[in-house]
Design a protein around this motif. Structure first.
Motif, PDB file in Angstrom:
ATOM      1  N   VAL A  89       2.165  42.193  -6.874  1.00 15.55           N
ATOM      2  CA  VAL A  89       3.086  42.281  -8.004  1.00 15.55           C
ATOM      3  C   VAL A  89       2.993  40.979  -8.783  1.00 15.55           C
ATOM      4  O   VAL A  89       3.241  39.895  -8.248  1.00 15.55           O
ATOM      5  N   VAL A  90       2.595  41.070 -10.071  1.00 17.21           N
ATOM      6  CA  VAL A  90       2.385  39.882 -10.897  1.00 17.21           C
ATOM      7  C   VAL A  90       3.240  39.969 -12.150  1.00 17.21           C
ATOM      8  O   VAL A  90       3.762  41.023 -12.494  1.00 17.21           O
ATOM      9  N   GLY A  91       3.365  38.830 -12.837  1.00 19.87           N
ATOM     10  CA  GLY A  91       4.135  38.810 -14.081  1.00 19.87           C
ATOM     11  C   GLY A  91       4.809  37.470 -14.265  1.00 19.87           C
ATOM     12  O   GLY A  91       4.964  36.703 -13.320  1.00 19.87           O
ATOM     13  N   VAL A  92       5.227  37.182 -15.498  1.00 15.62           N
ATOM     14  CA  VAL A  92       5.889  35.912 -15.790  1.00 15.62           C
ATOM     15  C   VAL A  92       7.293  35.929 -15.208  1.00 15.62           C
ATOM     16  O   VAL A  92       7.921  36.965 -15.081  1.00 15.62           O
ATOM     17  N   ASN A  93       7.778  34.725 -14.838  1.00 16.89           N
ATOM     18  CA  ASN A  93       9.152  34.618 -14.364  1.00 16.89           C
ATOM     19  C   ASN A  93      10.116  34.969 -15.492  1.00 16.89           C
ATOM     20  O   ASN A  93       9.885  34.646 -16.652  1.00 16.89           O
ATOM     21  N   GLY A  94      11.203  35.626 -15.126  1.00 20.07           N
ATOM     22  CA  GLY A  94      12.181  36.041 -16.121  1.00 20.07           C
ATOM     23  C   GLY A  94      12.097  37.513 -16.443  1.00 20.07           C
ATOM     24  O   GLY A  94      13.002  38.075 -17.069  1.00 20.07           O
ATOM     25  N   ALA A  95      11.011  38.152 -16.028  1.00 23.61           N
ATOM     26  CA  ALA A  95      10.853  39.582 -16.287  1.00 23.61           C
ATOM     27  C   ALA A  95      11.508  40.422 -15.194  1.00 23.61           C
ATOM     28  O   ALA A  95      11.515  41.644 -15.276  1.00 23.61           O
ATOM     29  N   GLY A  96      12.072  39.758 -14.193  1.00 25.84           N
ATOM     30  CA  GLY A  96      12.683  40.493 -13.090  1.00 25.84           C
ATOM     31  C   GLY A  96      11.671  40.885 -12.035  1.00 25.84           C
ATOM     32  O   GLY A  96      11.815  41.914 -11.372  1.00 25.84           O
ATOM     33  N   LYS A  97      10.657  40.029 -11.837  1.00 24.01           N
ATOM     34  CA  LYS A  97       9.529  40.366 -10.963  1.00 24.01           C
ATOM     35  C   LYS A  97       9.955  40.517  -9.500  1.00 24.01           C
ATOM     36  O   LYS A  97       9.617  41.508  -8.848  1.00 24.01           O
ATOM     37  N   THR A  98      10.679  39.534  -8.975  1.00 27.93           N
ATOM     38  CA  THR A  98      11.070  39.587  -7.564  1.00 27.93           C
ATOM     39  C   THR A  98      12.059  40.722  -7.308  1.00 27.93           C
ATOM     40  O   THR A  98      11.960  41.445  -6.311  1.00 27.93           O
ATOM     41  N   THR A  99      13.012  40.890  -8.214  1.00 21.04           N
ATOM     42  CA  THR A  99      13.956  42.003  -8.089  1.00 21.04           C
ATOM     43  C   THR A  99      13.217  43.334  -8.137  1.00 21.04           C
ATOM     44  O   THR A  99      13.498  44.245  -7.346  1.00 21.04           O
ATOM     45  N   THR A 100      12.258  43.435  -9.043  1.00 22.85           N
ATOM     46  CA  THR A 100      11.482  44.668  -9.157  1.00 22.85           C
ATOM     47  C   THR A 100      10.672  44.915  -7.894  1.00 22.85           C
ATOM     48  O   THR A 100      10.509  46.061  -7.456  1.00 22.85           O
ATOM     49  N   CYS A 101      10.174  43.857  -7.284  1.00 20.81           N
ATOM     50  CA  CYS A 101       9.426  43.992  -6.033  1.00 20.81           C
ATOM     51  C   CYS A 101      10.319  44.627  -4.966  1.00 20.81           C
ATOM     52  O   CYS A 101       9.884  45.504  -4.214  1.00 20.81           O
ATOM     53  N   GLY A 102      11.573  44.180  -4.907  1.00 15.38           N
ATOM     54  CA  GLY A 102      12.510  44.776  -3.965  1.00 15.38           C
ATOM     55  C   GLY A 102      12.770  46.238  -4.273  1.00 15.38           C
ATOM     56  O   GLY A 102      12.898  47.076  -3.369  1.00 15.38           O
ATOM     57  N   LYS A 103      12.827  46.579  -5.557  1.00  7.53           N
ATOM     58  CA  LYS A 103      13.061  47.971  -5.946  1.00  7.53           C
ATOM     59  C   LYS A 103      11.834  48.843  -5.667  1.00  7.53           C
ATOM     60  O   LYS A 103      11.974  50.031  -5.350  1.00  7.53           O
ATOM     61  N   ILE A 104      10.635  48.256  -5.801  1.00  4.65           N
ATOM     62  CA  ILE A 104       9.420  49.007  -5.465  1.00  4.65           C
ATOM     63  C   ILE A 104       9.450  49.366  -3.985  1.00  4.65           C
ATOM     64  O   ILE A 104       9.066  50.484  -3.590  1.00  4.65           O
ATOM     65  N   ALA A 105       9.906  48.432  -3.159  1.00  8.27           N
ATOM     66  CA  ALA A 105      10.009  48.711  -1.722  1.00  8.27           C
ATOM     67  C   ALA A 105      10.918  49.907  -1.483  1.00  8.27           C
ATOM     68  O   ALA A 105      10.627  50.772  -0.644  1.00  8.27           O
ATOM     69  N   ARG A 106      11.993  49.988  -2.226  1.00 11.15           N
ATOM     70  CA  ARG A 106      12.917  51.120  -2.081  1.00 11.15           C
ATOM     71  C   ARG A 106      12.250  52.430  -2.522  1.00 11.15           C
ATOM     72  O   ARG A 106      12.459  53.479  -1.919  1.00 11.15           O
ATOM     73  N   VAL A 107      11.450  52.349  -3.593  1.00  6.97           N
ATOM     74  CA  VAL A 107      10.726  53.540  -4.053  1.00  6.97           C
ATOM     75  C   VAL A 107       9.770  54.026  -2.964  1.00  6.97           C
ATOM     76  O   VAL A 107       9.713  55.218  -2.645  1.00  6.97           O
ATOM     77  N   LEU A 108       9.025  53.087  -2.387  1.00  6.45           N
ATOM     78  CA  LEU A 108       8.044  53.449  -1.357  1.00  6.45           C
ATOM     79  C   LEU A 108       8.728  53.986  -0.104  1.00  6.45           C
ATOM     80  O   LEU A 108       8.282  54.970   0.495  1.00  6.45           O
ATOM     81  N   ILE A 109       9.827  53.359   0.295  1.00  7.01           N
ATOM     82  CA  ILE A 109      10.551  53.808   1.477  1.00  7.01           C
ATOM     83  C   ILE A 109      11.187  55.176   1.227  1.00  7.01           C
ATOM     84  O   ILE A 109      11.220  56.037   2.113  1.00  7.01           O
ATOM     85  N   ALA A 110      11.681  55.394   0.012  1.00 10.71           N
ATOM     86  CA  ALA A 110      12.254  56.698  -0.331  1.00 10.71           C
ATOM     87  C   ALA A 110      11.217  57.802  -0.235  1.00 10.71           C
ATOM     88  O   ALA A 110      11.550  58.964   0.052  1.00 10.71           O
ATOM     89  N   THR A 146      -2.518  46.384  -8.397  1.00  6.74           N
ATOM     90  CA  THR A 146      -1.992  45.144  -8.958  1.00  6.74           C
ATOM     91  C   THR A 146      -1.058  45.550 -10.087  1.00  6.74           C
ATOM     92  O   THR A 146      -1.507  45.999 -11.142  1.00  6.74           O
ATOM     93  N   LEU A 147       0.238  45.421  -9.848  1.00  6.09           N
ATOM     94  CA  LEU A 147       1.244  45.899 -10.792  1.00  6.09           C
ATOM     95  C   LEU A 147       1.789  44.741 -11.623  1.00  6.09           C
ATOM     96  O   LEU A 147       2.211  43.719 -11.075  1.00  6.09           O
ATOM     97  N   LEU A 148       1.764  44.908 -12.940  1.00  6.86           N
ATOM     98  CA  LEU A 148       2.246  43.894 -13.866  1.00  6.86           C
ATOM     99  C   LEU A 148       3.663  44.243 -14.316  1.00  6.86           C
ATOM    100  O   LEU A 148       3.901  45.318 -14.859  1.00  6.86           O
ATOM    101  N   VAL A 149       4.609  43.334 -14.077  1.00  9.42           N
ATOM    102  CA  VAL A 149       6.004  43.546 -14.458  1.00  9.42           C
ATOM    103  C   VAL A 149       6.237  42.956 -15.845  1.00  9.42           C
ATOM    104  O   VAL A 149       5.969  41.772 -16.082  1.00  9.42           O
ATOM    105  N   LEU A 150       6.743  43.791 -16.766  1.00  9.82           N
ATOM    106  CA  LEU A 150       7.023  43.354 -18.135  1.00  9.82           C
ATOM    107  C   LEU A 150       8.481  43.629 -18.480  1.00  9.82           C
ATOM    108  O   LEU A 150       9.030  44.668 -18.093  1.00  9.82           O
ATOM    109  N   ASP A 151       9.078  42.722 -19.229  1.00  8.97           N
ATOM    110  CA  ASP A 151      10.437  42.899 -19.734  1.00  8.97           C
ATOM    111  C   ASP A 151      10.356  43.641 -21.062  1.00  8.97           C
ATOM    112  O   ASP A 151       9.801  43.137 -22.032  1.00  8.97           O
ATOM    113  N   ALA A 152      10.905  44.852 -21.108  1.00  7.37           N
ATOM    114  CA  ALA A 152      10.805  45.678 -22.314  1.00  7.37           C
ATOM    115  C   ALA A 152      11.503  45.050 -23.510  1.00  7.37           C
ATOM    116  O   ALA A 152      11.142  45.320 -24.657  1.00  7.37           O
TER     117      ALA A 152
END
Length: 374
Positions: free
Chosen positions: A176-197, A291-297
């Motif tokens: 999981v890559v992306g600039v800080n401030g885009a919610g990268k770490t939080t999104t990583c945690g949410k991806i884990a929830r998606v995968l576990i779901a 390799t997932l790129l996190v972007l702030d819309a």
């Protein structure tokens, strides 16, 4: 005779004085004895209380993430609350049975304001205008149907938007890559929830070692869903942490390992070196599947310039757009895909733990241009 009398008086005086001194001393001694404090009574000795064992901390309850199927249905409601300008503007313009040149220009301006991008806006409007001209007499609902087809085509229904988490041997590695401030770490945690779901077991690697809070944040997300987090001290080698995370996932026979990388590097060379090293080290265990790129819309076109740097230095396979519910510029989804050439795979709909949804083109377009019909 007179002398004898004098000695008698002196003797009596001496006796009186001596007697007075003796009485005074006795009185003082007696008073001190009476005023002396009583000795405190000694309480009988008792045996010390038995030690009470401290209760064992309760094991945190593991949450069950919400199923991913149907999450995007909620997007319509979220876009309605954000007063989406693309949906409102286009529906207002397309309500006219006869569209003048000025109205077509307004449609074009609306798409531009929604961050669709100049090139894509021109292509969409030109194709739409040509189809309306060929169609001749038409209703606003017919024009809207044509617009829906054009937006769907622009987004591309043929792109593979599934997360690649299937491997022949060992866990699937997702960076999981992306600039800080885009919610990268939080999104990583949410991806884990998606995968576990979706029935996967997950290990997360806190390879963003530049931010002290990043590992703690990731561990909080992992604890909630029972995902193990591999971390190290602040300033540790990110590649080493990623390597240990993949090794742990292999030892635990986990399905997926998520590697949260640092995003503070703005220099292209430094970024390339850092991410390249992480990827090379991880691939000693096996290939990187995603390799997932996190972007702030909400950053719009400006965010795309930062995104291009990441696509140039690493093989980005998918985009995650966060904070899409908080912006009136839903057209950024089109611009991201068309300009980066990478499919949007997940979108963030809010701040809730399960507000990350798989991206579905048809559902998104329908919500985008039908928002006023709620």
């Amino acid at each position: 005779m007179d002398q004898w009398w004098l000695w008698l008086v002196v003797a009596v005086a001496v006796v009186v004085i001596a007697l007075g001194i003796v009485l005074a001393v006795r009185a003082r001694s007696h008073g001190q004895v009476e005023s002396a404090p009583e000795k405190p009574q000694v309480e009988p000795e008792t045996s010390p209380p038995e030690a009470v064992a401290e209760p064992t901390p309760a094991t945190p309850e593991i949450e069950t993430p919400e199923p991913t199927a149907g999450r995007l249905v909620r997007l319509r409601e979220r876009l309605a609350r954000s007063k989406n300008s693309l949906g409102k503007g286009l529906l207002t313009l397309l309500s006219s049975d006869k569209l003048t040149d000025e109205e077509w220009e307004e449609i074009e301006d609306t798409l531009l304001a929604a961050d669709v991008g100049v090139t894509d806006t021109t292509e969409i409007v030109d194709r739409l205008r040509e189809r309306v001209k060929v169609l001749g007499s038409r209703t606003s609902s017919q024009v809207r149907a044509l617009l829906q087809e054009e937006l769907t085509t622009a987004l591309g229904v043929e792109a593979d938007r599934n997360l690649n988490t299937v491997t022949e041997d060992g866990p699937a590695t997702v960076m999981v890559v992306g600039v800080n401030g885009a919610g990268k770490t939080t999104t990583c945690g949410k991806i884990a929830r998606v995968l576990i779901a979706d029935g996967n077991t997950v290990v997360m690697g806190a390879a963003d070692t530049f931010r002290a809070a990043a590992a703690d944040q990731l561990e909080t997300w992992g604890t909630r869903v029972g995902a193990k987090v591999v971390r190290s001290h602040e300033g540790a080698d990110p590649a080493s942490v990623a390597f240990d995370a993949v090794k742990t996932a292999k030892d635990d026979q986990a399905d997926v390992v998520l590697v949260d990388t640092a995003g503070r590097l703005q220099n292209k060379v430094g970024l390339m070196d850092e991410l390249g090293k992480v990827k090379r080290v991880v691939e000693k265990h096996g290939p990187v599947c995603e390799t997932l790129l996190v972007l702030d819309a909400t950053t719009g076109q400006n965010g795309l310039q930062q995104a291009k740097v990441f696509t140039e230095v690493c093989d980005v396979t998918g985009v995650i757009l966060t904070k899409l519910d908080g912006t009136a510029k839903g057209g950024i989804v089109i611009a991201v895909q068309r300009q980066l050439g990478v499919p949007v795979k997940l979108i963030g709909l809010g701040e809730g733990p399960d507000d990350l949804a798989p991206f579905e083109v048809e559902s998104f377009v329908d919500a985008l241009i039908s928002v006023d019909e709620q």
